[in-house]
Each structure stands twice: as structure tokens, then as C-alpha cells.
Design an enzyme around this catalytic site. Structure first.
Site, short mmCIF file in Angstrom:
data_model
loop_
_atom_site.label_atom_id
_atom_site.label_comp_id
_atom_site.label_asym_id
_atom_site.label_seq_id
_atom_site.Cartn_x
_atom_site.Cartn_y
_atom_site.Cartn_z
N THR A 31 0.83 -1.20 0.00
CA THR A 31 0.00 0.00 0.00
C THR A 31 0.87 1.25 0.00
O THR A 31 0.60 2.22 -0.73
CB THR A 31 -0.95 0.01 1.20
OG1 THR A 31 -1.67 -1.23 1.25
CG2 THR A 31 -1.96 1.14 1.08
N GLY A 84 1.49 2.20 5.31
CA GLY A 84 0.38 1.26 5.39
C GLY A 84 0.32 0.59 6.74
O GLY A 84 1.03 0.95 7.69
N ASP A 86 -0.77 -3.55 8.54
CA ASP A 86 -1.30 -4.90 8.37
C ASP A 86 -2.69 -5.01 9.01
O ASP A 86 -3.54 -5.74 8.53
CB ASP A 86 -0.35 -5.93 8.98
CG ASP A 86 1.01 -5.91 8.31
OD1 ASP A 86 1.05 -6.02 7.07
OD2 ASP A 86 2.03 -5.78 9.00
N GLU A 105 10.29 1.64 10.22
CA GLU A 105 9.00 2.32 10.10
C GLU A 105 8.65 3.05 11.39
O GLU A 105 8.16 4.18 11.37
CB GLU A 105 7.91 1.31 9.74
CG GLU A 105 7.98 0.82 8.31
CD GLU A 105 6.99 -0.30 8.01
OE1 GLU A 105 6.61 -0.43 6.84
OE2 GLU A 105 6.61 -1.04 8.94
N LYS A 123 -8.11 -4.32 6.12
CA LYS A 123 -7.15 -4.13 7.22
C LYS A 123 -7.80 -3.57 8.48
O LYS A 123 -7.19 -3.58 9.55
CB LYS A 123 -6.02 -3.19 6.77
CG LYS A 123 -5.31 -3.63 5.50
CD LYS A 123 -4.62 -4.96 5.65
CE LYS A 123 -3.96 -5.43 4.37
NZ LYS A 123 -2.90 -4.54 3.90
#
Length: 236
Positions: A31, A84, A86, A105, A123
Site C-alpha cells: 500500500t 500502510g 497490516d 517504520e 485491514k
């Protein structure tokens, strides 16, 4: 529309929050890659900004598109990170790390004034945990670290299979920072904050994939269009 189209729609909506002159963090994963793809043409059209990547893969992707890149050592504070997830819940608690970049991240996101999550509707969940929770761990003492994860996670009400992530070659997956990843199939995580605190007590765990109190807004695209989770008042 497909999940891929939803990811693209969320990425395009996130462009509304990018302003000229920004110092921007770029996430990792399928994403986040959509966001890099739509950002590239804006830069080509004249949008001036500087970006920091959360992985070597994102760095290479952005450079291919002509996006100006730097590092956190050169620019230690960013205006915004777009990434993005998960999984995310209604309180903007996240599970990240499916792409293997959770440490970088989290470093980039916490070095940013704001974090926007982009995701497709699959998600969004009521309770985190159906997606295994990744832990980035040092290679030394792996078995001891895994045993401590089992014990302290159980104290936090979480139990399940813990597996060492493997790469396509069948060997242990190694992160950009030289660490391994343990994927923890705990199922529903009733108290993410308790689990997060427990995992922080384990020396061999470099970082865990629970992103709590970090994201400011989620842009979720699905069959009914775009849904915003969190503040959208311009001061996110």
C-alpha cells in the site's frame, strides 16, 4: 473494485495532506508503494519536498521515480509520514511489520510530526491480532529471546505459535538492520498496551509491530468509498 484499486484510492487521497516544502517519510509495503507511485508524478510536475525511506526497497522505488531522498541523520525531524498497516482498529492502534521493516517504520513515524495510515478496508478490524504480530529480534540468543517472548506474552494474556520468518530461499529473513523477525500468532490481542509493555522488557526484542499512539489519521478505502479514522480537522 479490487483491493489493489482500494489501495490506490487511499494513496491518492493521502496526497491531499502533502504540502510543498514538506519533509516526508515514505513507508514500506504494497500500500505504501502505491503512495510512492502517485507521489512520483507530482514531484515531476514540480512539487518540491524531501523524503526519508523506511526501507531499502522504498528508497530504490522512490529514486527510480525521481523523488528527492535524504536520511534521518541529515533531516532528523519530518513533517509527515505516510505508511500502510497490516491491521488497524478504531482507536488507530496498528499492527505493522508484514513487510519486514517495522523497526525503521517506527523510527521514521516517531520522528514525524504526524503519521497517516493508508489501507484497504480488509485491514480495519475490531480487535488486533488475526494478523501475526512481528517482532524484530537480534540474531544472538534467538532461542532465549523466543522463550522470554512466550513467557511474558502469556503474562499479558497472549499465547500462540511463534515462528522465525523465512525468506524465499528458505533461510531466515534478515531485515535491513540485520535482524531476524519472529511472527507471533497470538490471535485476538485484548490489551495491546499490556503486550507492548511486556515485550519492551525483553533485551533481544529490538522492536515490536504494535504501533500504539503513533498514527493520527487512517485513510481506509473500500466498497463504500473512503472512510477516515481519526482527526481530519487540519491539525492531525
Amino acid at each position: 473494485m479490487s483491493n489493489d484499486a482500494w489501495k490506490l484510492a487511499a494513496a491518492e487521497r493521502a496526497l491531499q495532506y502533502v504540502e510543498p516544502g514538506m519533509k516526508l517519510g515514505l513507508g514500506t509495503g504494497s500500500t505504501a508503494a502505491k503512495f510512492v507511485e502517485v507521489l512520483g508524478p507530482k514531484v515531476k510536475e514540480g512539487l518540491e519536498l524531501i523524503c526519508v525511506a523506511t526501507s531499502q526497497a522504498t528508497q530504490a522505488h522512490a529514486e527510480q521515480l525521481g523523488i528527492p531522498m535524504t536520511t534521518l541523520d541529515e533531516v532528523p525531524f519530518l513533517d509527515l509520514t505516510v505508511d500502510g498497516a497490516d491491521q488497524l482498529d478504531g482507536e488507530l492502534r496498528l499492527i505493522k511489520g508484514g513487510g519486514g521493516a517495522l523497526l525503521r517504520e517506527k523510527i521514521v513515524a516517531t520522528a514525524s510530526g504526524r503519521m497517516i495510515v493508508i489501507a484497504d478496508e480488509t485491514k480495519k478490524v475490531e480487535t488486533l491480532g488475526a494478523h501475526p504480530l512481528p517482532l524484530e529480534v537480534v540474531q544472538f540468543g534467538l532461542t532465549a529471546t523466543r522463550n522470554m517472548v512466550i513467557a511474558l506474552a502469556a503474562d499479558a494474556g497472549c499465547e500462540g505459535e511463534i515462528t522465525l520468518r523465512k525468506g524465499a530461499d528458505g533461510k531466515p529473513f534478515v531485515t535491513d538492520s540485520g535482524n531476524y523477525i519472529l511472527d507471533c500468532a497470538f490471535g485476538a490481542i485484548a490489551e495491546p498496551e499490556d503486550l507492548d509493555e511486556a515485550l519492551k522488557l525483553i533485551p533481544g526484542v529490538v522492536e515490536n509491530g504494535l504501533f500504539l499512539g503513533i498514527a493520527d489519521l487512517a485513510i481506509v478505502a473500500g466498497a463504500d468509498g473512503i472512510t477516515l479514522v481519526g482527526s481530519d480537522d487540519g491539525d492531525i
